[in-house]
Write a protein that holds these residues in place. Structure first.
Motif, short mmCIF file in Angstrom:
data_model
loop_
_atom_site.label_atom_id
_atom_site.label_comp_id
_atom_site.label_asym_id
_atom_site.label_seq_id
_atom_site.Cartn_x
_atom_site.Cartn_y
_atom_site.Cartn_z
N VAL A 262 16.64 3.04 -2.14
CA VAL A 262 15.68 3.10 -1.11
C VAL A 262 14.39 4.11 -0.84
O VAL A 262 13.41 2.78 -0.49
CB VAL A 262 16.84 2.70 0.09
N GLU A 263 15.52 5.55 -0.81
CA GLU A 263 14.37 6.03 -1.11
C GLU A 263 12.85 6.26 -1.50
O GLU A 263 11.96 6.87 -1.55
CB GLU A 263 15.19 7.35 -0.80
N LYS A 264 13.59 6.55 -2.91
CA LYS A 264 12.53 6.29 -4.43
C LYS A 264 11.65 5.06 -4.05
O LYS A 264 10.48 5.91 -4.28
CB LYS A 264 12.98 5.61 -5.02
N LEU A 265 11.98 4.24 -3.70
CA LEU A 265 11.17 2.43 -3.11
C LEU A 265 10.04 3.26 -1.65
O LEU A 265 8.65 2.87 -2.19
CB LEU A 265 11.63 1.32 -2.76
N PHE A 266 10.54 3.99 -1.38
CA PHE A 266 9.67 4.50 0.21
C PHE A 266 8.50 5.27 -0.86
O PHE A 266 7.56 5.68 -0.22
CB PHE A 266 10.38 4.85 0.69
N LEU A 267 9.52 6.05 -1.56
CA LEU A 267 8.06 6.89 -1.77
C LEU A 267 7.07 6.60 -2.57
O LEU A 267 5.78 6.48 -2.26
CB LEU A 267 8.43 8.12 -3.14
N MET A 268 6.96 5.57 -3.03
CA MET A 268 6.34 4.68 -4.36
C MET A 268 5.76 3.60 -3.25
O MET A 268 4.52 3.10 -3.65
CB MET A 268 7.32 3.39 -5.04
N LEU A 269 5.55 2.95 -2.50
CA LEU A 269 5.10 2.58 -1.51
C LEU A 269 3.94 2.57 -0.37
O LEU A 269 3.42 2.59 0.03
CB LEU A 269 5.96 1.55 -0.14
N LYS A 270 4.39 4.46 -0.56
CA LYS A 270 3.22 5.51 -0.05
C LYS A 270 2.41 6.06 -0.83
O LYS A 270 1.22 6.25 -0.63
CB LYS A 270 3.79 7.27 0.57
N GLN A 271 2.86 5.74 -2.27
CA GLN A 271 1.41 5.87 -3.08
C GLN A 271 0.63 4.93 -2.51
O GLN A 271 0.36 3.93 -2.88
CB GLN A 271 2.33 6.51 -4.27
N PRO A 272 -0.55 5.68 -2.66
CA PRO A 272 -2.14 4.55 -2.86
C PRO A 272 -1.93 3.34 -3.71
O PRO A 272 -1.55 2.03 -2.84
CB PRO A 272 -3.27 4.81 -3.26
N SER A 273 -1.62 3.48 -4.63
CA SER A 273 -1.33 2.36 -6.06
C SER A 273 0.01 2.38 -7.11
O SER A 273 -0.81 3.68 -7.44
CB SER A 273 -2.76 1.92 -6.64
N GLY A 274 0.59 1.34 -7.49
CA GLY A 274 1.52 1.21 -7.81
C GLY A 274 3.14 2.29 -8.34
O GLY A 274 3.22 3.21 -7.67
#
Ligand code: C2E
Ligand code: CA
Ligand code: CA
Ligand code: CA
Length: 274
Positions: A262-274
């Motif tokens: 979950v925590e890693k996915l949150f980080l990915m979602l915060k990045q503008p693309s990809g």
């Protein structure tokens, strides 16, 4: 190592008596894990567009870390959960966790694996709706991944359930497409939104000409029926290119991203693309 017949290798195949003992033990431990529930987690694998740049959603994948045995593959414990009926409480747990995640990420579409026993259980729709309402999310945020074997059940019951789910706003994906027993005419009979082409075909892209022919035909056929197509298990850039050229809508696989906590996915979602 022994092949499970789908190009996936399992660590060992114990003799039958031992296998039964192991299953019973696994079932007992799984029952405990459900009550402790700190040992269970949902991880999320991004589903990307064909450029590989934009995340369109995620698939929730169950992870079990046993305090002594360490991590156990869903390929080992899901069948045991299905045989023992534990898949029902386990499936409810998965739905609740996914709803919680959907609540925390309002724009995110989450695909959930639903086992045949769970899907065909009388309370499935009620449980699902209750959880969705409890978390204040929209059914549009959830996609249910079912396998072709579900369609072999009581046809009228399955058809009515699929129609009801889609009317309510849930999306339906047909998982592992191409590996089951059902034929293409099921696609005309049963309303689904997405076909997920099984990894076995994707792995052979560029290696076996038939695989390219099958994948291209499934994409074209799916599109002509108004369906979206996801390719599973995309591991190489050349596979991605072949799929993009064939018009595949969504890609999932280690090339794009492995399943993430979950925590890693949150980080990915915060990045503008990809
Ligand atoms: P599946 O639904 O076909 O899920 C895809 C599997 O492929 C996942 O394995 C995923 O980690 C793996 N995968 C993704 N990309 C790649 C890739 O590029 N290469 C390779 N080699 N593998 C890739 P996982 O997480 O071990 O799950 C195995 C199966 O267990 C799932 O297959 C699904 O049938 C079942 N499962 C997992 N979570 C749940 C759940 O919450 N409920 C139910 N009923 N079944 C679940
Ligand atoms: Ca799946
Ligand atoms: Ca699959
Ligand atoms: Ca699979």
């Amino acid at each position: 190592a022994k092949s499970d017949g789908r190009g996936c290798y399992r660590l060992y195949a114990p003799p039958l008596g031992k296998a039964i003992q192991k299953r019973q033990l696994l079932a007992e431990e799984l029952r405990l894990a459900l009550n402790r529930s700190g040992d269970l987690a949902l991880w999320y694998q991004p589903i990307m567009d064909s450029s590989g740049q934009n995340m369109l959603g995620v698939e929730a994948l169950l992870r079990w870390t046993h305090p002594v045995w360490g991590s156990i593959s869903p390929a080992d414990f899901i069948p045991v959960a299905e045989e023992t009926g534990l898949i029902l409480p386990l499936g409810d747990w998965v739905i609740r966790q996914a709803c919680l995640m959907a609540q925390r990420c309002p724009g995110l579409t989450i695909s959930i694996n639903v086992s045949p026993l769970q899907f065909l259980s009388p309370n499935f729709f009620a449980h699902l709706s209750a959880s969705v309402q409890q978390h204040g999310i929209s059914p549009h945020q959830l996609e249910l991944e079912i396998t072709e074997s579900v369609l072999l059940g009581e046809q009228q019951q399955v058809l009515e359930l699929l129609q009801r789910l889609r009317r309510t706003g849930y999306r339906i994906a047909l998982d592992d497409f191409g590996t089951g027993y059902s034929s293409l005419n099921y696609l005309m009979q049963f309303p689904v939104d997405t076909l997920k082409i099984d990894r076995c075909f994707i792995q052979l892209l560029g290696i076996q000409a038939q695989a390219n022919a099958i994948v291209e035909s499934v994409i074209a056929l799916g599109h002509s029926l108004g369906l979206r197509i996801t390719a599973e298990g995309v591991e190489t850039e050349s596979q991605r290119l072949a799929l993009a050229a064939a018009g595949c809508d969504k890609l999932q696989g280690f090339l794009l991203s492995p399943p993430q906590p979950v925590e890693k996915l949150f980080l990915m979602l915060k990045q503008p693309s990809g």
